[in-house]
Design a protein around this motif. Structure first.
Motif, short mmCIF file in Angstrom:
data_model
loop_
_atom_site.label_atom_id
_atom_site.label_comp_id
_atom_site.label_asym_id
_atom_site.label_seq_id
_atom_site.Cartn_x
_atom_site.Cartn_y
_atom_site.Cartn_z
N SER A 120 16.85 73.92 62.56
CA SER A 120 15.82 74.83 63.06
C SER A 120 15.38 74.52 64.48
N ASP A 174 1.06 74.81 57.00
CA ASP A 174 2.31 74.12 56.67
C ASP A 174 2.06 72.71 56.13
N ASP A 178 5.12 66.54 59.58
CA ASP A 178 5.44 66.96 58.21
C ASP A 178 5.61 65.74 57.31
N TRP A 183 17.23 68.73 57.47
CA TRP A 183 17.79 70.06 57.75
C TRP A 183 17.00 70.74 58.87
N GLN A 184 15.68 70.70 58.78
CA GLN A 184 14.86 71.37 59.80
C GLN A 184 15.09 70.78 61.18
N SER A 185 15.14 69.46 61.25
CA SER A 185 15.30 68.85 62.57
C SER A 185 16.67 69.14 63.16
N ARG A 189 14.75 68.20 53.38
CA ARG A 189 14.22 69.38 54.09
C ARG A 189 13.96 69.06 55.56
N GLU A 190 13.37 67.92 55.82
CA GLU A 190 13.07 67.56 57.21
C GLU A 190 14.34 67.28 58.00
N ARG A 237 12.97 72.54 65.38
CA ARG A 237 11.51 72.46 65.47
C ARG A 237 11.04 71.24 66.24
N THR A 251 8.56 67.26 62.77
CA THR A 251 9.14 66.51 61.65
C THR A 251 8.27 65.31 61.32
#
Length: 93
Positions: free
Chosen positions: A58, A21, A68, A53-55, A50-51, A60, A65
């Motif tokens: 998702s 990743d 990444d 949204w992911q945090s 993107r980060e 994660r 984060t």
């Protein structure tokens, strides 16, 4: 720059390789930034979105984060993406 980010994302999905990743994060940002200030700007905007949204979605976690974003910044600043390349990732990538 946006196309570079999309290509890295597509390659990451295709490779489906555990531990890769951060490499693909760094590579997408690196490739985009090589196109100049506009590419670096596009990479930052896409990476940050993107980060975020992911945090939020998702779940994660903050540590993922942060890692990444570290890889994103490394690539954008001209750092060699291979710093994050996991052993055994096919040379195609």
């Amino acid at each position: 720059g946006a196309w570079d980010m999309m290509r890295a994302y597509k390659d990451m999905r295709e490779a489906n390789y555990i531990g890769a990743d951060k490499y693909f994060h760094a590579r997408g940002n690196y490739d985009a930034a090589q196109r100049g200030p506009g590419g670096a700007w596009a990479a930052k905007v896409i990476s940050d979105a993107r980060e975020l949204w992911q945090s939020d979605v998702s779940g994660r976690g903050a540590e993922d984060t942060r890692a990444d974003q570290e890889a994103n910044a490394w690539g954008r600043s001209g750092g060699d993406p291979n710093r994050y390349r996991p052993p055994g990732l096919p040379s195609k990538y």
